[in-house]
Design a protein around this motif. Structure first.
Motif, PDB file in Angstrom:
ATOM      1  N   ALA A  45      -0.561  -9.217   1.144  1.00  0.00           N
ATOM      2  CA  ALA A  45       0.450  -8.255   1.570  1.00  0.00           C
ATOM      3  C   ALA A  45       0.140  -7.705   2.963  1.00  0.00           C
ATOM      4  O   ALA A  45       1.028  -7.602   3.805  1.00  0.00           O
ATOM      5  CB  ALA A  45       0.556  -7.109   0.569  1.00  0.00           C
ATOM      6  N   VAL A  46      -1.123  -7.364   3.212  1.00  0.00           N
ATOM      7  CA  VAL A  46      -1.533  -6.837   4.512  1.00  0.00           C
ATOM      8  C   VAL A  46      -2.852  -7.488   4.905  1.00  0.00           C
ATOM      9  O   VAL A  46      -3.792  -7.524   4.113  1.00  0.00           O
ATOM     10  CB  VAL A  46      -1.713  -5.301   4.491  1.00  0.00           C
ATOM     11  CG1 VAL A  46      -2.174  -4.782   5.843  1.00  0.00           C
ATOM     12  CG2 VAL A  46      -0.424  -4.608   4.080  1.00  0.00           C
ATOM     13  N   GLY A  70      -4.853  -1.469   0.481  1.00  0.00           N
ATOM     14  CA  GLY A  70      -6.109  -2.212   0.470  1.00  0.00           C
ATOM     15  C   GLY A  70      -5.920  -3.511   1.221  1.00  0.00           C
ATOM     16  O   GLY A  70      -5.698  -4.560   0.612  1.00  0.00           O
ATOM     17  N   PRO A  71      -6.002  -3.485   2.545  1.00  0.00           N
ATOM     18  CA  PRO A  71      -5.731  -4.701   3.319  1.00  0.00           C
ATOM     19  C   PRO A  71      -6.848  -5.729   3.164  1.00  0.00           C
ATOM     20  O   PRO A  71      -7.992  -5.388   2.864  1.00  0.00           O
ATOM     21  CB  PRO A  71      -5.682  -4.188   4.762  1.00  0.00           C
ATOM     22  CG  PRO A  71      -6.608  -3.017   4.757  1.00  0.00           C
ATOM     23  CD  PRO A  71      -6.424  -2.378   3.409  1.00  0.00           C
ATOM     24  N   ALA A 102      -5.402  -6.943  14.806  1.00  0.00           N
ATOM     25  CA  ALA A 102      -4.137  -7.651  14.629  1.00  0.00           C
ATOM     26  C   ALA A 102      -3.709  -7.460  13.177  1.00  0.00           C
ATOM     27  O   ALA A 102      -4.469  -7.759  12.261  1.00  0.00           O
ATOM     28  CB  ALA A 102      -4.301  -9.130  14.943  1.00  0.00           C
ATOM     29  N   VAL A 103      -2.514  -6.943  12.975  1.00  0.00           N
ATOM     30  CA  VAL A 103      -2.045  -6.586  11.649  1.00  0.00           C
ATOM     31  C   VAL A 103      -0.865  -7.470  11.258  1.00  0.00           C
ATOM     32  O   VAL A 103       0.093  -7.620  12.019  1.00  0.00           O
ATOM     33  CB  VAL A 103      -1.616  -5.099  11.596  1.00  0.00           C
ATOM     34  CG1 VAL A 103      -1.176  -4.712  10.200  1.00  0.00           C
ATOM     35  CG2 VAL A 103      -2.740  -4.196  12.089  1.00  0.00           C
ATOM     36  N   PHE A 104      -0.982  -8.046  10.062  1.00  0.00           N
ATOM     37  CA  PHE A 104       0.102  -8.823   9.473  1.00  0.00           C
ATOM     38  C   PHE A 104       0.556  -8.087   8.219  1.00  0.00           C
ATOM     39  O   PHE A 104      -0.267  -7.687   7.396  1.00  0.00           O
ATOM     40  CB  PHE A 104      -0.377 -10.223   9.079  1.00  0.00           C
ATOM     41  CG  PHE A 104      -0.665 -11.119  10.245  1.00  0.00           C
ATOM     42  CD1 PHE A 104       0.254 -12.079  10.635  1.00  0.00           C
ATOM     43  CD2 PHE A 104      -1.854 -11.012  10.945  1.00  0.00           C
ATOM     44  CE1 PHE A 104      -0.010 -12.919  11.713  1.00  0.00           C
ATOM     45  CE2 PHE A 104      -2.128 -11.833  12.027  1.00  0.00           C
ATOM     46  CZ  PHE A 104      -1.201 -12.792  12.409  1.00  0.00           C
ATOM     47  N   LYS A 130       5.790  -0.965   1.562  1.00  0.00           N
ATOM     48  CA  LYS A 130       6.391  -1.037   0.232  1.00  0.00           C
ATOM     49  C   LYS A 130       7.124  -2.363   0.027  1.00  0.00           C
ATOM     50  O   LYS A 130       7.010  -2.998  -1.006  1.00  0.00           O
ATOM     51  CB  LYS A 130       7.362   0.130   0.017  1.00  0.00           C
ATOM     52  CG  LYS A 130       6.675   1.437  -0.234  1.00  0.00           C
ATOM     53  CD  LYS A 130       7.683   2.543  -0.455  1.00  0.00           C
ATOM     54  CE  LYS A 130       7.006   3.873  -0.693  1.00  0.00           C
ATOM     55  NZ  LYS A 130       7.957   4.965  -0.893  1.00  0.00           N
ATOM     56  N   GLU A 131       7.858  -2.771   1.044  1.00  0.00           N
ATOM     57  CA  GLU A 131       8.606  -4.035   0.977  1.00  0.00           C
ATOM     58  C   GLU A 131       7.661  -5.233   0.812  1.00  0.00           C
ATOM     59  O   GLU A 131       7.981  -6.189   0.119  1.00  0.00           O
ATOM     60  CB  GLU A 131       9.442  -4.213   2.238  1.00  0.00           C
ATOM     61  CG  GLU A 131      10.342  -5.433   2.216  1.00  0.00           C
ATOM     62  CD  GLU A 131      11.152  -5.536   3.493  1.00  0.00           C
ATOM     63  OE1 GLU A 131      11.316  -6.685   3.964  1.00  0.00           O
ATOM     64  OE2 GLU A 131      11.610  -4.506   4.014  1.00  0.00           O
ATOM     65  N   ALA A 132       6.477  -5.151   1.442  1.00  0.00           N
ATOM     66  CA  ALA A 132       5.508  -6.238   1.360  1.00  0.00           C
ATOM     67  C   ALA A 132       4.728  -6.224   0.052  1.00  0.00           C
ATOM     68  O   ALA A 132       4.008  -7.168  -0.253  1.00  0.00           O
ATOM     69  CB  ALA A 132       4.534  -6.152   2.535  1.00  0.00           C
TER      70      ALA A 132
END
Length: 137
Positions: A45-46, A70-71, A102-104, A130-132
């Protein structure tokens, strides 16, 4: 049909290491740094690509943790393909800025610390998370 497995070590923040079992076909597929980045971004998700001594990376981690996310954190200075991953991230930012953090989010490249903080300040970060599927509340 039998699937053979190969142990892989994934380095995370600090000295934390996780041993996982991964099919050997998966590890063969991830020999290209672009594929590594794409695979991580699409299956989590992140994802936060970070450098262990980077203060802005620490800011990004604290923001995400503070929001309850929790990325998946990849410390590229501890990763075997770190320099190659960093080159891929340089291509993504394409404007000469520092590529880390860098954030995905949700499989898409969100950006660096400026974009992350901007989204947080203008109120669009939480809906994105939330969408992810990174936040449930």
């Amino acid at each position: 049909m039998q699937v053979t497995t190969k142990k892989t070590g994934i380095r995370m923040a600090g000295n934390i290491g996780i041993e996982t079992e991964a099919p050997s076909t998966t590890t063969m597929m991830l020999d290209n740094p672009y594929k590594i980045v794409r695979q991580l971004a699409s299956t989590n998700a992140v994802v936060l690509f970070s450098m262990s001594g980077c203060c802005m990376c620490t800011v990004a981690k604290r923001l995400l943790f503070g929001l309850g996310v929790g990325p998946t954190i990849i410390e590229i200075d501890h990763h075997g393909a770190g320099p190659d991953i960093q080159a891929v991230l340089f291509q993504l930012v394409a404007d000469g800025r520092q590529p880390v953090p860098a954030v995905f989010v949700g499989g898409k490249f969100l950006g660096g610390i400026e974009t992350l903080m901007g989204c947080h300040i203008n109120g669009t970060l939480v809906p994105l998370l939330k969408e992810a599927g990174a936040l449930w509340l």
